[in-house]
Write an enzyme that holds these catalytic residues in place. Structure first.
Site, short mmCIF file in Angstrom:
data_model
loop_
_atom_site.label_atom_id
_atom_site.label_comp_id
_atom_site.label_asym_id
_atom_site.label_seq_id
_atom_site.Cartn_x
_atom_site.Cartn_y
_atom_site.Cartn_z
N HIS A 360 13.41 -9.93 -2.75
CA HIS A 360 12.39 -9.51 -1.79
C HIS A 360 13.00 -8.61 -0.71
CE1 HIS A 360 8.89 -10.31 1.02
NE2 HIS A 360 9.83 -9.95 1.88
N GLU A 361 14.07 -9.09 -0.09
CA GLU A 361 14.62 -8.35 1.05
C GLU A 361 15.25 -7.04 0.64
OE1 GLU A 361 13.71 -9.18 3.85
OE2 GLU A 361 13.04 -11.21 3.43
N HIS A 364 12.85 -4.28 0.15
CA HIS A 364 12.46 -3.56 1.36
C HIS A 364 13.33 -2.30 1.50
CE1 HIS A 364 9.36 -5.87 3.28
NE2 HIS A 364 10.07 -6.99 3.30
N GLU A 384 4.94 -5.50 2.19
CA GLU A 384 5.34 -6.88 1.96
C GLU A 384 5.08 -7.30 0.51
OE1 GLU A 384 6.78 -9.70 3.38
OE2 GLU A 384 7.63 -8.11 4.63
N HIS A 449 2.13 -10.16 6.32
CA HIS A 449 2.50 -11.20 5.37
C HIS A 449 1.28 -11.87 4.76
CE1 HIS A 449 6.03 -10.68 7.96
NE2 HIS A 449 6.72 -10.94 6.88
#
Length: 547
Positions: A360-361, A364, A384, A449
Site C-alpha cells: 500500500h505505502e 503511494h 488511497e 480513506h
C-alpha cells in the site's frame, strides 16, 4: 480511527522527469513491433515535443507556460504516452498536468488533461503575504489536531497557480508540520487564495499502509543480503540496493524539504545471515517483514507490469522500522525515497510491517511518480484506493501461506482494541463504519480513506463478482448498488487494468467518472473493446453507481 498513510515529498506540479519501463500488456494487445524496434524514450519525448508545438492551442499552452516531462510509457506496439507538468510564468500549476498519446510512428492521437480551463492571470503578485498564509496553515494544522499540544511547528508557503479548483487563480500552497505530544509527525497542506485569503482546500500531508528471516507476519521468508566482512547487511543488491534500518524509536519532522530533525536508519547487520526470531522482542523481526514487503512489491511491479522499482529507474528505496513511540502509522516519504513503519501501541495496532501495508505505502510512491492523484476530494479517494488495490495485489502475488491473498486491508496489524478484524473491507467497504460502498455526489466530501471505498468495491467486484463466496478461506458477501449481478475476471486482470489506467490515462484531477473512462480505455488496450473484460469493467463501475 488511525489510518495507514504516507508522506509525499514533491508536489504534482514540481515533480521531476521520471522514466518508466514499458508496461507489460496482455497477449490481447497484438505486438505490431518487436521490443528492439520500439521508439526510445528520447524519440518519444521528441515526438511529443513536436505534438505540443502543433497542438498547443488544443492543449491550452501559451507562451507564458513551460512544460517538463514527468513520465514516459512505451507500449509493445510502439504507442507512446508522455506525461507532462507545466508552469505558468515560472509558477508550478496544480492541476496543470497532462498526458500526450502518440501513434507508433509518432503521430498525435490525443491527450488526457487534468484541467481544460484556460490559464491566464492578470498578475502573479500576491495580495496576501506568505507570512499570513503560513499563519493560516498553522491554524489549520492545530484545528486538525484538537486537544493536542503541538511542538516544533513550522510552515512553508509556496506561490502556485491552482487550476484544480474552478477558474485558475494565484494561490499559496503551504505545508505546515509539527510534532504531537509523543514526538510523532503531523502535517497538513493548505491552499489559500493569494488575493482574498480564503481557504481553497486542505488535506493531511501525512498520507497513510540468500539469507532468510523470521518475520512477524509472513513466517520464514527468503532474503537477499550483502556480505560485509564477517557479517551480513540487510541490503538487497538484486533490487536496487534496497535496505532496512532501525529508526531507534526516534522521529523526523520533514516534509517538502523542511527538515527539523531526521530519524536514523541504522542498517541492520547479522553474523550468520539468519535474521529475526519471528517475535517482537527481537528488533530485527520487524526488519525482516519490512525487507520482505519491499522485495515482494518490487517483484510484483517488475514481473507483472515491467516497472523497474518504485520510480521506474531501477533505484531501490529503504525502510525504517521502530519509528516513533507507540506510533500507529506507516508512511511512504518521497523526500527520502523511503518507507517508514511504527511499532503500534500494542492495543490498537501491532507493528505496521504487514505485507499489504508495505505494498500500500510503496504504491503511494508509484502514484506520485505517475498520475500524482491530488490527495483531496474524489482524486484523493482514488489515490488511497490505488494503494489498497496494489497492496492487495502484492499480497496475492507473494502467495505466502502465512499471509495468503485476501481483500482485507491491514488484517495482520489490527489488535483487539481496534474493534474490527481489518482496517478496510474491499467487498463491502461500509463494514468499517465509515467508507462508502456506492458513489454519490457527496463522496468527495469524505475523508479520502473513506471515499476510497467506491473504488475498492469496484475492484473487488471486478475481481471476484457479487454475492456470497469464500476465497482463500475468507468469507465475502459483496452487494451491488444497482441490484445487478456482476461476474469477476480475476484479481490479476484487475491489477493490470488499474496499473495501465494509472500510468497512461489518469491525471492529478481524475475523479470517479474519469476513473471509469480511464479503466475502460485500459481494458480496451489490453483485451479489446468487445472483450468480456471491457464489459466487466463497465458493469462493475455501474454496480457502484459510477455510470
Amino acid at each position: 480511527m488511525s489510518r495507514i498513510r504516507h508522506i509525499r515529498g514533491s508536489s504534482p506540479a514540481t515533480a521531476g522527469a521520471v522514466v518508466t519501463t514499458a508496461a507489460l500488456l496482455a497477449a490481447a494487445l497484438a505486438p505490431a513491433a518487436t521490443a528492439d524496434s520500439r521508439p526510445t524514450r528520447a524519440t518519444a519525448v521528441e515526438n511529443a515535443a513536436s505534438a505540443l508545438a502543433a497542438h498547443a492551442a488544443n492543449l491550452g499552452l501559451t507562451s507564458a507556460q513551460h512544460t517538463t516531462v514527468r513520465d514516459v510509457v512505451i507500449d509493445k506496439d510502439g504507442t507512446q504516452h508522455v506525461r507532462y507538468d507545466r508552469t505558468y510564468r515560472q509558477l508550478p500549476v496544480l492541476g496543470g498536468d497532462f498526458v500526450v498519446h502518440l501513434a507508433p510512428g509518432g503521430a498525435y492521437r490525443g491527450a488526457d488533461r487534468a484541467t481544460r480551463k484556460a490559464i491566464s492571470l492578470t498578475s502573479v503578485t500576491p495580495e496576501l503575504s506568505g507570512t499570513k498564509a503560513a499563519g493560516l496553515a498553522v491554524d489549520a494544522l492545530r484545528a486538525a489536531h484538537p486537544g493536542q499540544v503541538l511542538k516544533k511547528v513550522t510552515a512553508r508557503p509556496r506561490l502556485i497557480v491552482d487550476a484544480l479548483h474552478g477558474t485558475p487563480r494565484l494561490a499559496w500552497r503551504t505545508d505546515a508540520v509539527a510534532q504531537d505530544s509523543l514526538g510523532n509527525p503531523v502535517a497538513r497542506t493548505v491552499l489559500t487564495d493569494a488575493r482574498t485569503g480564503a481557504r481553497i482546500d486542505a488535506w493531511d500531508s501525512v498520507e497513510t499502509a540468500a539469507g532468510d528471516g523470521g518475520s512477524l507476519y509472513s513466517g520464514t521468508v527468503p532474503l537477499e543480503t550483502t556480505a560485509s566482512g564477517s557479517a551480513y547487511q540487510l541490503k538487497d543488491p538484486t533490487r536496487g540496493n534496497t535496505y532496512t534500518g532501525d529508526a531507534a524509536n526516534k522521529t523526523d519532522l520533514c516534509i517538502f524539504g523542511i527538515c527539523i530533525s531526521r530519524a536514523p536508519a541504522t542498517l541492520f547487520t547479522d553474523a550468520d545471515n539468519h535474521w529475526g526470531t519471528g517475535t517482537s522482542s527481537d528488533r530485527s523481526s520487524a526488519a525482516v517483514d519490512a525487507q520482505y514487503g519491499t522485495d515482494m512489491t518490487w517483484d510484483y511491479y517488475k514481473n507483472v507490469h515491467g516497472r523497474n522499482g518504485i520510480a521506474g529507474d531501477g533505484k531501490g528505496s529503504y525502510n525504517r522500522v521502530h519509528y516513533g513511540k507507540n506510533y500507529n502509522n506507516a508512511f511512504w516519504d518521497d523526500s527520502c525515497f523511503c518507507m517508514t513503519y511504527g511499532d503500534g501501541d500494542g492495543s490498537t495496532f501491532g507493528p505496521l510491517v504487514a505485507l499489504d501495508v508495505a505494498g500500500h505505502e510503496m504504491s503511494h510512491g508509484v502514484t506520485s511518480k505517475t498520475a500524482a492523484l491530488t490527495y483531496s476530494g474524489e482524486s484523493g479517494g482514488l489515490n488511497e484506493a490505488t494503494s489498497d488495490i496494489f497492496g492487495t495485489m502484492v499480497e496475492w502475488y507473494a502467495d505466502n501461506p502465512s499471509d495468503p491473498g485476501d481483500y482485507l486491508i491491514g488484517e495482520k496489524i489490527v489488535r483487539p482494541g481496534f474493534g474490527k478484524p481489518a482496517l478496510r473491507f474491499m467487498d463491502k467497504p461500509s463494514k468499517d463504519g465509515n467508507s462508502a460502498d456506492c458513489w454519490s455526489s457527496s463522496v468527495g466530501n469524505l475523508d479520502v480513506h473513506y471515499s476510497s471505498g467506491v473504488a475498492n468495491h469496484f475492484a473487488y467486484l471486478l475481481a471476484e463478482g457479487s454475492g456470497a463466496k469464500t476465497v482463500n478461506g475468507v468469507a465475502y458477501d459483496s452487494p451491488t448498488c444497482n441490484g445487478a449481478t456482476v461476474t469477476g475476471i480475476g484479481h490479476d486482470k484487475v491489477g493490470r487494468i488499474w496499473y495501465r489506467a494509472l500510468t497512461v490515462y489518469m491525471t492529478s484531477s481524475t475523479n470517479y467518472a474519469g476513473a471509469r473512462t480511464a479503466t475502460l480505455n485500459a481494458a480496451k488496450d489490453l483485451y479489446g473493446a468487445g472483450s468480456a473484460e471491457y464489459a466487466a469493467v463497465a458493469a462493475a463501475w455501474s454496480a457502484v453507481s459510477v455510470g
